[in-house]
Each structure stands twice: as structure tokens, then as C-alpha cells.
Motif scaffolding. Structure first.
Motif, PDB file in Angstrom:
ATOM      1  N   TRP A 143       0.834  -1.201   0.000  1.00 47.95           N
ATOM      2  CA  TRP A 143       0.000   0.000   0.000  1.00 47.95           C
ATOM      3  C   TRP A 143       0.872   1.256   0.000  1.00 47.95           C
ATOM      4  O   TRP A 143       0.611   2.200  -0.752  1.00 47.95           O
ATOM      5  CB  TRP A 143      -0.914  -0.014   1.230  1.00 47.95           C
ATOM      6  N   LEU A 144       1.914   1.269   0.847  1.00 46.93           N
ATOM      7  CA  LEU A 144       2.799   2.433   0.915  1.00 46.93           C
ATOM      8  C   LEU A 144       3.533   2.648  -0.403  1.00 46.93           C
ATOM      9  O   LEU A 144       3.610   3.780  -0.903  1.00 46.93           O
ATOM     10  CB  LEU A 144       3.807   2.246   2.052  1.00 46.93           C
ATOM     11  N   ILE A 145       4.068   1.569  -0.979  1.00 40.62           N
ATOM     12  CA  ILE A 145       4.808   1.706  -2.238  1.00 40.62           C
ATOM     13  C   ILE A 145       3.882   2.144  -3.360  1.00 40.62           C
ATOM     14  O   ILE A 145       4.275   2.919  -4.247  1.00 40.62           O
ATOM     15  CB  ILE A 145       5.521   0.388  -2.593  1.00 40.62           C
ATOM     16  N   ASN A 146       2.636   1.666  -3.349  1.00 41.43           N
ATOM     17  CA  ASN A 146       1.672   2.123  -4.350  1.00 41.43           C
ATOM     18  C   ASN A 146       1.395   3.617  -4.220  1.00 41.43           C
ATOM     19  O   ASN A 146       1.055   4.288  -5.197  1.00 41.43           O
ATOM     20  CB  ASN A 146       0.359   1.345  -4.222  1.00 41.43           C
ATOM     21  N   GLY A 152      10.633   4.264  -3.265  1.00 46.04           N
ATOM     22  CA  GLY A 152      10.858   3.246  -2.259  1.00 46.04           C
ATOM     23  C   GLY A 152      12.295   2.756  -2.261  1.00 46.04           C
ATOM     24  O   GLY A 152      12.895   2.545  -1.206  1.00 46.04           O
ATOM     25  N   LEU A 153      12.872   2.596  -3.452  1.00 42.57           N
ATOM     26  CA  LEU A 153      14.270   2.180  -3.560  1.00 42.57           C
ATOM     27  C   LEU A 153      15.208   3.233  -2.973  1.00 42.57           C
ATOM     28  O   LEU A 153      16.164   2.908  -2.259  1.00 42.57           O
ATOM     29  CB  LEU A 153      14.632   1.920  -5.026  1.00 42.57           C
ATOM     30  N   LEU A 203      12.368  -5.081  -1.097  1.00 43.76           N
ATOM     31  CA  LEU A 203      11.763  -6.262  -1.720  1.00 43.76           C
ATOM     32  C   LEU A 203      10.490  -5.913  -2.473  1.00 43.76           C
ATOM     33  O   LEU A 203      10.260  -6.398  -3.585  1.00 43.76           O
ATOM     34  CB  LEU A 203      11.486  -7.330  -0.663  1.00 43.76           C
ATOM     35  N   THR A 204       9.660  -5.075  -1.873  1.00 46.84           N
ATOM     36  CA  THR A 204       8.434  -4.664  -2.552  1.00 46.84           C
ATOM     37  C   THR A 204       8.744  -3.726  -3.708  1.00 46.84           C
ATOM     38  O   THR A 204       8.188  -3.863  -4.805  1.00 46.84           O
ATOM     39  CB  THR A 204       7.479  -3.970  -1.561  1.00 46.84           C
ATOM     40  N   SER A 205       9.652  -2.799  -3.491  1.00 44.51           N
ATOM     41  CA  SER A 205       9.952  -1.791  -4.500  1.00 44.51           C
ATOM     42  C   SER A 205      10.601  -2.392  -5.744  1.00 44.51           C
ATOM     43  O   SER A 205      10.250  -2.058  -6.871  1.00 44.51           O
ATOM     44  CB  SER A 205      10.859  -0.702  -3.916  1.00 44.51           C
ATOM     45  N   ASP A 245       6.322   2.968 -14.853  1.00 48.32           N
ATOM     46  CA  ASP A 245       4.922   3.079 -15.264  1.00 48.32           C
ATOM     47  C   ASP A 245       4.078   2.493 -14.133  1.00 48.32           C
ATOM     48  O   ASP A 245       4.149   1.288 -13.865  1.00 48.32           O
ATOM     49  CB  ASP A 245       4.687   2.288 -16.555  1.00 48.32           C
ATOM     50  N   PRO A 246       3.267   3.308 -13.444  1.00 49.94           N
ATOM     51  CA  PRO A 246       2.556   2.819 -12.257  1.00 49.94           C
ATOM     52  C   PRO A 246       1.526   1.734 -12.570  1.00 49.94           C
ATOM     53  O   PRO A 246       1.246   0.884 -11.720  1.00 49.94           O
ATOM     54  CB  PRO A 246       1.895   4.078 -11.687  1.00 49.94           C
ATOM     55  N   VAL A 247       0.950   1.752 -13.778  1.00 55.71           N
ATOM     56  CA  VAL A 247      -0.027   0.725 -14.146  1.00 55.71           C
ATOM     57  C   VAL A 247       0.674  -0.599 -14.375  1.00 55.71           C
ATOM     58  O   VAL A 247       0.285  -1.641 -13.847  1.00 55.71           O
ATOM     59  CB  VAL A 247      -0.817   1.148 -15.403  1.00 55.71           C
ATOM     60  N   GLN A 248       1.737  -0.573 -15.169  1.00 54.48           N
ATOM     61  CA  GLN A 248       2.484  -1.790 -15.457  1.00 54.48           C
ATOM     62  C   GLN A 248       3.110  -2.368 -14.190  1.00 54.48           C
ATOM     63  O   GLN A 248       3.250  -3.584 -14.051  1.00 54.48           O
ATOM     64  CB  GLN A 248       3.580  -1.485 -16.480  1.00 54.48           C
ATOM     65  N   ALA A 249       3.484  -1.494 -13.249  1.00 55.64           N
ATOM     66  CA  ALA A 249       4.074  -1.941 -11.988  1.00 55.64           C
ATOM     67  C   ALA A 249       3.045  -2.483 -11.012  1.00 55.64           C
ATOM     68  O   ALA A 249       3.402  -3.050  -9.976  1.00 55.64           O
ATOM     69  CB  ALA A 249       4.834  -0.789 -11.329  1.00 55.64           C
ATOM     70  N   GLY A 250       1.755  -2.285 -11.322  1.00 56.70           N
ATOM     71  CA  GLY A 250       0.705  -2.734 -10.417  1.00 56.70           C
ATOM     72  C   GLY A 250       0.483  -1.799  -9.252  1.00 56.70           C
ATOM     73  O   GLY A 250      -0.089  -2.184  -8.238  1.00 56.70           O
ATOM     74  N   GLU A 251       0.943  -0.536  -9.391  1.00 50.33           N
ATOM     75  CA  GLU A 251       0.786   0.437  -8.306  1.00 50.33           C
ATOM     76  C   GLU A 251      -0.587   1.103  -8.346  1.00 50.33           C
ATOM     77  O   GLU A 251      -1.099   1.543  -7.307  1.00 50.33           O
ATOM     78  CB  GLU A 251       1.888   1.499  -8.394  1.00 50.33           C
ATOM     79  N   VAL A 252      -1.166   1.199  -9.544  1.00 45.82           N
ATOM     80  CA  VAL A 252      -2.522   1.733  -9.701  1.00 45.82           C
ATOM     81  C   VAL A 252      -3.228   0.924 -10.758  1.00 45.82           C
ATOM     82  O   VAL A 252      -2.627   0.285 -11.608  1.00 45.82           O
ATOM     83  CB  VAL A 252      -2.526   3.228 -10.108  1.00 45.82           C
TER      84      VAL A 252
END
Length: 416
Positions: free
Chosen positions: A280-283, A290-291, A329-331, A403-410
Motif C-alpha cells: 500500500w505504501l509503495i503504491n 521506495g528504492l 523487496l516490494t519496491s 509506469d505505475p499501471v504496469q508496476a501494479g501500483e494503480v
């Protein structure tokens, strides 16, 4: 209802895979140096050489494992081989390590490096990318599966110290037991929703070699590699002989070992708790940020340890690692998915976050071992901290946003 139940059932095998694998990882990384000092009678330089050989062999395994993983995608051939090989940890250290030391210290470093690098330094990217791809296909957050690894780290740190004091070789037989469970889990439990498998890459088994070649022409790949060389690799080098530094604050080795096991258990318990909210935080902040946050915290921890006036400060700073691991790890999983072609996900992960990292570990493990012996832990930590700071600044300036969509962030519908 049935679909939800199936997804839930298909999730739980992966935390068990993480638990059993990273239990072994934590035992080896947490207690191998101490075991080599007390049972193998190796000095700091020779112990550092063992870790350097592990890193060197991973330079061979990781690129090969990355390409093979991108070809296999969800086939378990390589994953199962690594799992079964981990069963041999107990027999190797019980019956082979000491005889090899009596023959030649360099020989034992080479043999140990090949074996442990195959299972851990090389094998970790195989485990991690497989679960990450499974998360894309099955629709769960990778970090929630990785909580199994964090829980394993806490359990291994707590039990490892007690096992070591009871019988030093027993820590390796605990790895063997976990290797058996890991093998059964990989072979019979981990399941993939193949109807969604295309989200995790090309499942035909074909791989465009020109696409792999193009990776090396991407500037962002090299920036990410530099970041990992200067941060995550130094994290490992810093931790390799940290237990020796920590014991200097105690009057007896047994007291230091016991305190170390409790401290590390607390650190990894914090890591476990933070794994749940970390996606949630990384998103919210983005995986690139995050890195960078990970690099900043790591720098503070290393330099702070050098300046610590008492064991209380060392413990407090060590607990910061509980924040570092969920962050990185998440980032990194989200960042690679969002900044590179998903078809070569495993190759990029193996090369940028493991291969490049191990180059640094290979170089710095022996160098740091020599520095520990010659100038002491504090001065060596200043040098390591400065390298981390430089690598983090480079990433903050040059690392491309994902890309936040491709990364699964949004979700795609949220992107403007």
C-alpha cells in the motif's frame, strides 16, 4: 465463491515456499560466519574469501538462471532442482567441510562457494521471480507471500542461536529439514492460474534473444545495477561479519550469540509486520522512491553503527533493517515490472538486482574482511556507508520513473 476459494488455496503454497527457503537463507547468512570461526577455525580474511567465492559463482549462475527462468516461466524444472539441492546442506557441513579445510582452505572456499551459490546467491532470483510471476497470474501481492520469508527469518534467528549453542552443526540439519519441506511444496502445492499466465510474460517457452541483448543498451538498467552494487550488496557485506562486531560489546561469546539471536528475531519480526502494509505504501509513493528510501535508511544504519557508543544504539540501528527489507523487496519487484519489458522480467531481475550485486559482494567481501582485520569494524563501516550514500544519490538523480499501471501500483482506470 468457488473462484475466491481457489485463489485463496492457490496463494498459500507460496508463503510456505518463501518460509522454507528463507529459513535456510537466514541460517546461512546469520550463523555461517560464526560457525566458520568457532568450528572451522577460519580467520576473518578466509571467511570473507568464502563469501567472495559464493558471489563469484553467482556471477555464473545468475545470468544463466535468469534466461532459463524467462524460458521456463511457470515450469518448475530449475526451481525443483534448487530445492532438492538445499537438502544436502546438513550432510555437506557435517561430513565434508572440516575434512576439506584440513586439505586446503582455498579448496573449501571454492567448493562451498559453488554449492551455496547454486542454492542461495543464484537460486534466490529463481524463487523470487517465480513467486512474483505467480502473483501476477493469481492476483495477489508479492509482498504478502514474502511475509512467509520474513516470518522464517525471525524463526531462524531465534531458533538458530539456540540450536548453535546446543550443537553448532544442528543449524545445517535444520536447513536440510526445511529443504525437504520446500521440495514437496514446490512439486505438489504451488499452483498457477494458467488462464491469467499471459500477464506474467510469454508462456510459449520462446524467447527473443535480441530482446535480451537490448537490455544492455538501456541506460536505466545500468543505473539500477549501480544502485544495487552500491546498496544491497553492501547490505550483505555489512551483515556478513556483523555478529563478530556485535559480540565485542559482550563479556562472553555465548552472551553475545544469545543477544544477537534475540535482536535479529526482533528485527525480522518487524520486517514481517511491515510486509503487509508495504505494498500500500509503495503504491502511494512509487517503487522508485521506495528504492531511494531504502538506500537512505541503509546508509544511516551502517554509519550509525560505526558511531554507536553502546550496544543499545547498535540494537536500535539494527532494527532499522526491519524497515529496509520490506522497502527494497516490494519496491524492486514493482519497479522492474513497471520500468522494463515483462517478457525479460527474470533476466533483468537476475542481472540488475542479483548479478550486479554479486559483483560487488565478490569484490567487497574479501576487501571488507581484510579491512576488519587491519583497521577495525568502525572505520570499515564508514567506508561502506560512504559508498551507499554515493549510489543512492546517483539513483535519486538518474533512475527513471516506473509506469505505475504496469508496476501494479494503480489500476489502469486510475491513471490520468
Amino acid at each position: 465463491m468457488d473462484t475466491a476459494q481457489n485463489k485463496k488455496k492457490d496463494f498459500w503454497g507460496f508463503p510456505v515456499t518463501h518460509f522454507t527457503y528463507f529459513f535456510q537463507w537466514q541460517i546461512i547468512n546469520g550463523y555461517l560466519t560464526l560457525w566458520m570461526e568457532q568450528q572451522g577455525h577460519l580467520d576473518g580474511t578466509t571467511a570473507g574469501f568464502v563469501f567472495s567465492m559464493m558471489a563469484f559463482m553467482s556471477l555464473i549462475f545468475q545470468p544463466i538462471f535468469g534466461v532459463i527462468s524467462d524460458r521456463l516461466v511457470f515450469k518448475k524444472n530449475l526451481l525443483a532442482t534448487i530445492s532438492i539441492a538445499s537438502i544436502l546442506i546438513g550432510p555437506y557441513f557435517q561430513w565434508l567441510f572440516i575434512p576439506l579445510v584440513h586439505i586446503n582452505a582455498a579448496l573449501v572456499a571454492v567448493v562451498t562457494g559453488i554449492f551455496l551459490s547454486f542454492v542461495f546467491n543464484g537460486g534466490v532470483s529463481v524463487i523470487e521471480q517465480y513467486v512474483q510471476r505467480a502473483s501476477l497470474a493469481n492476483g495477489f501481492e508479492y509482498a504478502h507471500s514474502r511475509m512467509g520469508g520474513s516470518l522464517a527469518g525471525a524463526c531462524a534467528s531465534f531458533l538458530g542461536g539456540k540450536l548453535f549453542l546446543w550443537s553448532p552443526n544442528s543449524i545445517f540439519w535444520a536447513c536440510t529439514v526445511m529443504g525437504v519441506v520446500l521440495s514437496f511444496t514446490v512439486l505438489f502445492s504451488d499452483k498457477i492460474h494458467m488462464e491469467n499466465a499471459a500477464a506474467a510474460g510469454d508462456t510459449t517457452g520462446s524467447l527473443d534473444w535480441s530482446l535480451i541483448g537490448q537490455i544492455f543498451r538501456i541506460r536505466n538498467f545500468w543505473i539500477l545495477s549501480i544502485f544495487y552494487i552500491g546498496t544491497s550488496a553492501l547490505y550483505d557485506v555489512f551483515d556478513q561479519q556483523f555478529i563478530i562486531f556485535f559480540k565485542t560489546f559482550f563479556h562472553t561469546a555465548a552472551a553475545g550469540t544469545t543477544a544477537y539471536s534475540y535482536m535479529t528475531t526482533g528485527q525480522i519480526a518487524l520486517e514481517f509486520l511491515l510486509m503487509f502494509p508495504m505494498p500500500w505504501l509503495i503504491n502511494k509513493i512509487g517503487s522508485r522512491n521506495g528504492l531511494i528510501a531504502y538506500g537512505v535508511i541503509l546508509c544511516i544504519r551502517i554509519v550509525g553503527s560505526a558511531l554507536s557508543p553502546s550496544v543499545a544504539w547498535v540494537v536500535i540501528l539494527r532494527l532499522l533493517a526491519g524497515f529496509e527489507m520490506p522497502l527494497v523487496l516490494t519496491s524492486i519487484m514493482k519497479y522492474i515490472a513497471g520500468a522494463f519489458d515483462i517478457r525479460v522480467y527474470a533476466t533483468v531481475y537476475a542481472l540488475a538486482s542479483n548479478f550486479a550485486k554479486q559483483i560487488s559482494v565478490f569484490i567487497f567481501s574479501t576487501v571488507a574482511g581484510n579491512l576488519y582485520d587491519s583497521i577495525g569494524f568502525q572505520h570499515t563501516y564508514f567506508i561502506l556507508g560512504a559508498i551507499v550514500a554515493v549510489a543512492t544519490i546517483i539513483a535519486a538523480i538518474f533512475l527513471t520513473k516506473e509506469d505505475p499501471v504496469q508496476a501494479g501500483e494503480v489500476e489502469a482506470s486510475q491513471k490520468q
